[in-house]
Design a protein around this motif. Structure first.
Motif, PDB file in Angstrom:
ATOM      1  N   PRO A   4       0.840  -1.199   0.000  1.00 56.55           N
ATOM      2  CA  PRO A   4       0.000   0.000   0.000  1.00 56.55           C
ATOM      3  C   PRO A   4       0.881   1.257   0.000  1.00 56.55           C
ATOM      4  CG  PRO A   4      -0.634  -1.539   1.730  1.00 56.55           C
ATOM      5  CD  PRO A   4       0.689  -1.978   1.230  1.00 56.55           C
ATOM      6  N   VAL A   5       0.437   2.274  -0.682  1.00 56.24           N
ATOM      7  CA  VAL A   5       1.216   3.506  -0.817  1.00 56.24           C
ATOM      8  C   VAL A   5       0.300   4.705  -0.610  1.00 56.24           C
ATOM      9  CG1 VAL A   5       2.790   4.823  -2.278  1.00 56.24           C
ATOM     10  CG2 VAL A   5       2.652   2.334  -2.541  1.00 56.24           C
ATOM     11  N   THR A   6       0.825   5.702   0.078  1.00 54.39           N
ATOM     12  CA  THR A   6       0.157   7.003   0.166  1.00 54.39           C
ATOM     13  C   THR A   6       0.901   7.992  -0.716  1.00 54.39           C
ATOM     14  OG1 THR A   6      -0.826   6.759   2.367  1.00 54.39           O
ATOM     15  CG2 THR A   6      -0.219   8.980   1.698  1.00 54.39           C
ATOM     16  N   VAL A   7       0.176   8.773  -1.481  1.00 54.31           N
ATOM     17  CA  VAL A   7       0.764   9.820  -2.325  1.00 54.31           C
ATOM     18  C   VAL A   7       0.273  11.171  -1.819  1.00 54.31           C
ATOM     19  CG1 VAL A   7       0.951  10.787  -4.646  1.00 54.31           C
ATOM     20  CG2 VAL A   7       0.889   8.299  -4.335  1.00 54.31           C
ATOM     21  N   GLY A  25      -1.748  -2.150  -9.348  1.00 57.70           N
ATOM     22  CA  GLY A  25      -2.449  -2.891  -8.329  1.00 57.70           C
ATOM     23  C   GLY A  25      -2.093  -2.546  -6.899  1.00 57.70           C
ATOM     24  N   HIS A  26      -1.387  -1.421  -6.673  1.00 59.99           N
ATOM     25  CA  HIS A  26      -1.054  -1.013  -5.313  1.00 59.99           C
ATOM     26  C   HIS A  26      -2.223  -0.249  -4.695  1.00 59.99           C
ATOM     27  CE1 HIS A  26       3.290  -1.990  -5.215  1.00 59.99           C
ATOM     28  NE2 HIS A  26       3.206  -1.803  -6.525  1.00 59.99           N
ATOM     29  N   PRO A  27      -2.714  -0.679  -3.518  1.00 58.00           N
ATOM     30  CA  PRO A  27      -3.717   0.134  -2.821  1.00 58.00           C
ATOM     31  C   PRO A  27      -3.136   1.521  -2.558  1.00 58.00           C
ATOM     32  CG  PRO A  27      -3.490  -2.037  -1.815  1.00 58.00           C
ATOM     33  CD  PRO A  27      -2.357  -1.901  -2.779  1.00 58.00           C
ATOM     34  N   THR A  28      -3.809   2.553  -3.027  1.00 58.43           N
ATOM     35  CA  THR A  28      -3.226   3.887  -3.024  1.00 58.43           C
ATOM     36  C   THR A  28      -4.165   4.886  -2.363  1.00 58.43           C
ATOM     37  OG1 THR A  28      -2.072   3.372  -5.097  1.00 58.43           O
ATOM     38  CG2 THR A  28      -2.224   5.698  -4.474  1.00 58.43           C
ATOM     39  N   THR A  29      -3.653   5.557  -1.323  1.00 60.72           N
ATOM     40  CA  THR A  29      -4.365   6.649  -0.663  1.00 60.72           C
ATOM     41  C   THR A  29      -3.760   7.952  -1.133  1.00 60.72           C
ATOM     42  OG1 THR A  29      -4.789   5.278   1.288  1.00 60.72           O
ATOM     43  CG2 THR A  29      -4.984   7.668   1.563  1.00 60.72           C
ATOM     44  N   VAL A  30      -4.589   8.931  -1.481  1.00 63.20           N
ATOM     45  CA  VAL A  30      -4.082  10.190  -2.017  1.00 63.20           C
ATOM     46  C   VAL A  30      -4.586  11.362  -1.190  1.00 63.20           C
ATOM     47  CG1 VAL A  30      -3.897   9.270  -4.362  1.00 63.20           C
ATOM     48  CG2 VAL A  30      -6.008  10.434  -3.657  1.00 63.20           C
TER      49      VAL A  30
END
Length: 298
Positions: A4-7, A25-30
């Protein structure tokens, strides 16, 4: 489950980074300071946070659910001051912060120290691409900082662009970035001056560029590796085109610009450097000698 990645930051580049992560396919929070930026990310599956703190906390929760430690946070904001104002005071314990905001080496080192004090791991990065290139083979990103942190997150970082790790000093990615940008702007400046000269005589720019300017610049670029070898191994005894000859002929470039009504300000610094090289005994040397003069001036 992919990392998981936050941008943080959804300008053109931040949006491109988030889009590449989502596509892989990375769960991404922005998060973005202006709410609602880049709404297309919502349809691609991004989770939108109301605050930077919420975005970072969401990444940590998702990562913990996946059985790992703190979250991976990619920062792509406008300037170093924005990075500071966004991250200072937040709970960053256990997180890995990958800062892809353009900065100077000194700013990168200072950020690394601040975030280490806040309990975070830190990688600095320099993006060598424009937004449409992100996620394509032509893009690459410099990284510097602890190598074990880079290796831990290499797989996720490869989604964005080809990663080029350049050393443990956090300021090195910024130095490599600025060096390449300096070369690019110098090249663009010369090309723009050439086009100003040609169009001052009402010659079509497109034909001149395709037939002559691009082939000429491409051919001249082949001399740069030889300059680099001379810097590493010492200059050759004689130069094919010595600085004394080039300095003498250089005045014609400035004079022609003035006569054509073109501002010579992009040319005059190189002329001054050539004259200084000759005055300090480098008249028989090649262009690589100018690098030493630039470093001495610094």
């Amino acid at each position: 489950m992919k990392t998981p990645v936050t941008v943080l930051g959804l300008g053109a580049m931040g949006t491109a980074l988030a889009r590449a992560l989502l596509a892989a396919g990375h769960p991404t929070t922005v998060w973005n300071r202006t709410p609602g930026r880049s709404p297309e990310l919502d349809t691609l599956g991004a989770t939108r946070a109301a605050t930077a703190a919420e975005a970072i906390a969401a990444s940590a929760r998702t990562t913990a659910t996946a059985g790992a430690g703190g979250g991976l946070v990619v920062v792509c904001l406008l300037v170093d001051d924005t990075v500071r104002s966004t991250l200072d005071g937040l709970d960053l314990t256990g997180h890995t912060i990958v800062n892809l905001t353009n900065s100077t080496p000194e700013q990168s080192r200072a950020t690394a120290e601040r975030l280490a004090s806040a309990g975070a791991s830190y990688l600095d990065g320099g993006i060598m691409a424009v937004p449409p290139m992100i996620g394509t083979p032509g893009a690459f990103i410099f990284y510097s900082g602890p190598q074990e942190v880079f290796e831990e997150h290499r797989t996720a970082l490869e989604v964005l662009a080809r990663p080029a790790y350049v050393g443990t000093d956090p300021g090195l990615a910024a130095l490599y970035d600025i060096a390449l940008l300096s070369g690019m702007y110098g090249l663009f400046g010369g090309a723009q001056h050439a086009l100003a000269l040609i169009t001052s005589a009402h010659i079509p720019a497109a034909d001149f560029t395709q037939q002559f300017l691009v082939p000429w610049l491409t051919a001249m670029l082949t001399s740069i590796p030889n300059m680099a070898r001379q810097l590493d191994n010492g200059p050759v005894d004689t130069a094919d085109s010595n600085l004394a000859m080039q300095a003498a002929a250089y005045e014609n470039l400035v004079t022609t610009a003035q006569k054509q009504g073109v501002d010579p300000s992009l040319l005059t610094p190189m002329g001054e450097l050539l004259r200084r090289a000759v005055a300090t005994g480098h008249g028989e040397s090649g262009l690589s000698a100018l690098v030493g003069l630039l470093r001495a001036a610094g």
